[in-house]
Structure formats: structure tokens, C-alpha cells
Design an enzyme around this catalytic site. Structure first.
Site, mmCIF file in Angstrom:
data_model
loop_
_atom_site.group_PDB
_atom_site.id
_atom_site.type_symbol
_atom_site.label_atom_id
_atom_site.label_comp_id
_atom_site.label_asym_id
_atom_site.label_seq_id
_atom_site.Cartn_x
_atom_site.Cartn_y
_atom_site.Cartn_z
ATOM 1 N N ASP A 20 54.302 42.351 38.367
ATOM 2 C CA ASP A 20 54.188 41.912 36.969
ATOM 3 C C ASP A 20 55.548 41.515 36.381
ATOM 4 O O ASP A 20 56.578 42.047 36.791
ATOM 5 C CB ASP A 20 53.566 43.053 36.145
ATOM 6 C CG ASP A 20 53.017 42.555 34.812
ATOM 7 O OD1 ASP A 20 52.819 41.332 34.653
ATOM 8 O OD2 ASP A 20 52.795 43.399 33.925
ATOM 9 N N TRP A 25 60.064 36.839 32.651
ATOM 10 C CA TRP A 25 61.282 36.424 33.361
ATOM 11 C C TRP A 25 61.592 34.955 33.057
ATOM 12 O O TRP A 25 62.731 34.582 32.776
ATOM 13 C CB TRP A 25 61.076 36.656 34.860
ATOM 14 C CG TRP A 25 62.277 36.418 35.721
ATOM 15 C CD1 TRP A 25 63.235 37.335 36.077
ATOM 16 C CD2 TRP A 25 62.636 35.193 36.381
ATOM 17 N NE1 TRP A 25 64.163 36.747 36.899
ATOM 18 C CE2 TRP A 25 63.823 35.442 37.097
ATOM 19 C CE3 TRP A 25 62.079 33.910 36.431
ATOM 20 C CZ2 TRP A 25 64.457 34.470 37.867
ATOM 21 C CZ3 TRP A 25 62.705 32.932 37.179
ATOM 22 C CH2 TRP A 25 63.879 33.220 37.890
ATOM 23 N N ARG A 33 56.140 29.418 32.159
ATOM 24 C CA ARG A 33 55.697 30.608 32.898
ATOM 25 C C ARG A 33 55.606 30.355 34.407
ATOM 26 O O ARG A 33 55.904 31.225 35.220
ATOM 27 C CB ARG A 33 54.338 31.082 32.368
ATOM 28 C CG ARG A 33 54.380 31.557 30.921
ATOM 29 C CD ARG A 33 52.994 31.983 30.450
ATOM 30 N NE ARG A 33 52.456 33.046 31.279
ATOM 31 C CZ ARG A 33 52.727 34.346 31.108
ATOM 32 N NH1 ARG A 33 53.506 34.736 30.118
ATOM 33 N NH2 ARG A 33 52.197 35.237 31.905
ATOM 34 N N SER A 65 44.267 38.621 38.938
ATOM 35 C CA SER A 65 43.174 39.550 38.629
ATOM 36 C C SER A 65 41.939 38.808 38.129
ATOM 37 O O SER A 65 42.015 37.626 37.735
ATOM 38 C CB SER A 65 43.632 40.560 37.570
ATOM 39 O OG SER A 65 43.632 39.961 36.285
ATOM 40 N N ASN A 68 42.684 37.409 34.844
ATOM 41 C CA ASN A 68 43.718 36.382 34.673
ATOM 42 C C ASN A 68 43.151 34.983 34.402
ATOM 43 O O ASN A 68 43.896 34.069 34.010
ATOM 44 C CB ASN A 68 44.688 36.356 35.861
ATOM 45 C CG ASN A 68 45.642 37.531 35.913
ATOM 46 O OD1 ASN A 68 46.049 37.988 36.988
ATOM 47 N ND2 ASN A 68 46.041 38.056 34.759
ATOM 48 N N ARG A 194 50.409 50.739 33.183
ATOM 49 C CA ARG A 194 48.938 50.727 33.301
ATOM 50 C C ARG A 194 48.576 50.100 34.633
ATOM 51 O O ARG A 194 49.408 49.466 35.281
ATOM 52 C CB ARG A 194 48.301 49.958 32.134
ATOM 53 C CG ARG A 194 48.796 48.546 31.969
ATOM 54 C CD ARG A 194 48.048 47.795 30.859
ATOM 55 N NE ARG A 194 48.677 46.517 30.578
ATOM 56 C CZ ARG A 194 49.593 46.314 29.634
ATOM 57 N NH1 ARG A 194 49.989 47.300 28.855
ATOM 58 N NH2 ARG A 194 50.132 45.120 29.465
ATOM 59 N N SER A 196 45.732 48.077 35.143
ATOM 60 C CA SER A 196 45.112 46.761 34.984
ATOM 61 C C SER A 196 44.061 46.446 36.059
ATOM 62 O O SER A 196 44.052 45.348 36.628
ATOM 63 C CB SER A 196 46.188 45.663 34.948
ATOM 64 O OG SER A 196 47.091 45.893 33.892
HETATM 65 C C1 IPE Z 1 48.118 42.478 36.432
HETATM 66 O O1 IPE Z 1 49.034 41.936 35.545
HETATM 67 C C2 IPE Z 1 47.639 41.444 37.394
HETATM 68 C C3 IPE Z 1 48.628 40.959 38.363
HETATM 69 C C4 IPE Z 1 49.844 41.389 38.523
HETATM 70 C C5 IPE Z 1 48.145 39.914 39.222
HETATM 71 P P1 IPE Z 1 48.614 41.375 34.119
HETATM 72 O O2 IPE Z 1 49.851 40.864 33.488
HETATM 73 O O3 IPE Z 1 47.476 40.458 34.248
HETATM 74 O O4 IPE Z 1 48.101 42.701 33.395
HETATM 75 P P2 IPE Z 1 48.015 43.035 31.842
HETATM 76 O O5 IPE Z 1 47.317 41.916 31.169
HETATM 77 O O6 IPE Z 1 49.416 43.178 31.351
HETATM 78 O O7 IPE Z 1 47.278 44.334 31.791
HETATM 79 C C1 IPE Z 2 52.360 38.674 36.945
HETATM 80 O O1 IPE Z 2 53.232 38.195 35.980
HETATM 81 C C2 IPE Z 2 51.705 37.579 37.750
HETATM 82 C C3 IPE Z 2 50.290 37.357 37.417
HETATM 83 C C4 IPE Z 2 49.552 38.095 36.640
HETATM 84 C C5 IPE Z 2 49.662 36.187 38.025
HETATM 85 P P1 IPE Z 2 52.719 37.807 34.541
HETATM 86 O O2 IPE Z 2 52.339 36.367 34.544
HETATM 87 O O3 IPE Z 2 51.676 38.741 34.076
HETATM 88 O O4 IPE Z 2 54.059 38.002 33.693
HETATM 89 P P2 IPE Z 2 54.166 38.632 32.242
HETATM 90 O O5 IPE Z 2 53.518 39.974 32.287
HETATM 91 O O6 IPE Z 2 53.480 37.703 31.304
HETATM 92 O O7 IPE Z 2 55.648 38.717 32.006
HETATM 93 MG MG MG Z 3 51.733 40.504 33.109
#
Ligand code: IPE
Ligand code: IPE
Ligand code: MG
Length: 242
Positions: A20, A25, A33, A65, A68, A194, A196
């Protein structure tokens, strides 16, 4: 201690990672993103390569996920393209490095091209045994248990299984992870504490490490430090140690 229970003193056999922080980043750098997701993918290579030296036989990573899909269409399609490119670019190296790749999650919502690349990579690396890499795409713990329950109910309906024979082991056998041991250690980067919807059933007795580092900054060195810390834990599995 039963054989399938890992003693923290020997280091984790199965590490699962919630990768995550890619978005934050990128945001910190004023970039889109997807730029963060690409940087994150490069880290995957480094962490997989570190596993043999660290004694990690199984590595399971959360890439996308079931929740997502709520993201913008451009982020979702960018991620799907990244998964395809990653498989195409990494397949040879994964094979050469003795990595057996598996995918977990529901493939029904993924596009055909991606699914066929996933199938091909699983087949290509099926005889490898140095590291078992499992990638969770369109994966959710609740979705996985629900699909398992559905298949199990179907077996009962067809008369191939009695409801009386349904126990934890039977249900485990219907999960996407049925061939994998349970994770010993689950790491989540980016400071969120968490899970998730990741490996809900399988992590019943896993140790957890929540790390502040954003995934694209998570180095093999930090990975080694987290694994060393695992060695200081006492796993009791509900019992009492002498
Ligand atoms: C969990 O991260 C899923 C992955 C790392 C693929 P998320 O960024 O989707 O989780 P939440 O929304 O912060 O719980
Ligand atoms: C995790 O990074 C990768 C995926 C869930 C695909 P995020 O995209 O959730 O990054 P943040 O949490 O928004 O920084
Ligand atoms: Mg995330």
C-alpha cells in the site's frame, strides 16, 4: 508443534504483503497515481529476489482488491495494463530464477487477455520450486470464502459431499489458496493498520507488521529488518509455551 505451524525462531515460511501507498508516493512527487503503481511494480521484483536468501519460501502479494474497482476508470485500466506488461516483461526472469507463480482472486471480471497471460505464466513456472509467488488480483477475503461456500454447497447438492463432513479443512480445500500454507507474517506498508479484506481466513494466527514506509520505498533491506523482527516474537497458537 504441528508441522504446518511455523516457529518464529526459524523465520517466516510464508510472508504476505499488502503493498500500500503507491498513490501517496506519487502524490508527494506531484505525479499521477499510476506513476506510483509503476514504481511499486519495480519493488516487487526486488522483494521477490530477496526471498531465497531470507528463507521465505512463499510470498503472497496483494495487487488489486475486489474493492479497488471503485477507483477511477483510468486508474483501474492503467493498473490492468500494468499487470499485463508486468507478466509479459517478467515471465522469463521469473522462470530463470526458480519462481513458481500463482494467481488468486476471481478472474471473472478480468479481461480475457490478462487471464490468458496469467494462465500461461502459471503453466510456464509450474515446475519451479525455489520461491512460490502468489499474486492476488481481484481478490477479497469475503469474496473468496463466499465462492468457496458456493462450490461446497454445489458438491452437497450433487450428493458428492455430506454436510456432516464440512469442517475447517474441507472449507480450506475450496479456497483459492488451497495449495498454500497459511501466512506466518502479514506486512502492510504505508502506515494503515487494517487488513482491507486480505486473506481473512488464512491469517487467523498470522503475525502482523504495519510499516510506515510507502510501498515504492520498501527496500530489500527493510524487508530483511522486518523479517529479523519476526524472530523476536513468540507464537503460541492459543496454547501456553514452556
Ligand atoms: C489494499 O489497499 C489493496 C491492495 C494493496 C491491493 P487499499 O488502498 O485498497 O485499501 P484501503 O482502501 O486503504 O483499505
Ligand atoms: C496500493 O497503493 C496499490 C493498490 C491498491 C492497487 P494505493 O493505490 O492504495 O496507494 P494509496 O493508499 O492511495 O497511497
Ligand atoms: Mg491504499
Amino acid at each position: 508443534m504441528p508441522e504446518d505451524q511455523n516457529d518464529s525462531k526459524t523465520g517466516p515460511n510464508h510472508v504476505a504483503i499488502i503493498m500500500d501507498g503507491n498513490g501517496r508516493w506519487a502524490q508527494q512527487r506531484g505525479r499521477p497515481r499510476l506513476f506510483g503503481h509503476h514504481a511499486g511494480a519495480r519493488r516487487v521484483r526486488e522483494i521477490v529476489a530477496a526471498c531465497p536468501d531470507q528463507g521465505v519460501k512463499y510470498l503472497t502479494i496483494f495487487a488489486f482488491s475486489t474493492e479497488n474497482w471503485k477507483r477511477t476508470q483510468s486508474e483501474v485500466s492503467g493498473l490492468m495494463t500494468l499487470f499485463r506488461k508486468y507478466i509479459e516483461n517478467e515471465a522469463k526472469a521469473l522462470l530463470k530464477n526458480g519462481v513458481r507463480v500463482r494467481f488468486i482472486g476471481d478472474r471473472i471480471r478480468l479481461d480475457d487477455k490478462l487471464v490468458s497471460l496469467m494462465d500461461e505464466l502459471e503453466l510456464l513456472t509450474a515446475d519451479s520450486d525455489l520461491v512460490h509467488l502468489t499474486v492476488a488480483i481481484n481478490y477479497g477475503g469475503r469474496d473468496e470464502v463466499t465462492r468457496a461456500a458456493q462450490r461446497l454447497a454445489h458438491e452437497v447438492e450433487q450428493g458428492r459431499l455430506s454436510y456432516k463432513d464440512v469442517d475447517a479443512e474441507t472449507l480450506s480445500g475450496f479456497l483459492d489458496t488451497h495449495v498454500l500454507p497459511d501466512p506466518d507474517l502479514v506486512i502492510r506498508t504505508s502506515g494503515e493498520a487494517r487488513i482491507s479484506n486480505f486473506l481473512l481466513w488464512q491469517s487467523a494466527y498470522a503475525e502482523y507488521e504495519f510499516i510506515d514506509t510507502l510501498w515504492p520505498d520498501f527496500t530489500a533491506k527493510e524487508f530483511a529488518n522486518v523479517l529479523a523482527n519476526y524472530g523476536n516474537r513468540e507464537r503460541r497458537f492459543g496454547g501456553v509455551n514452556a
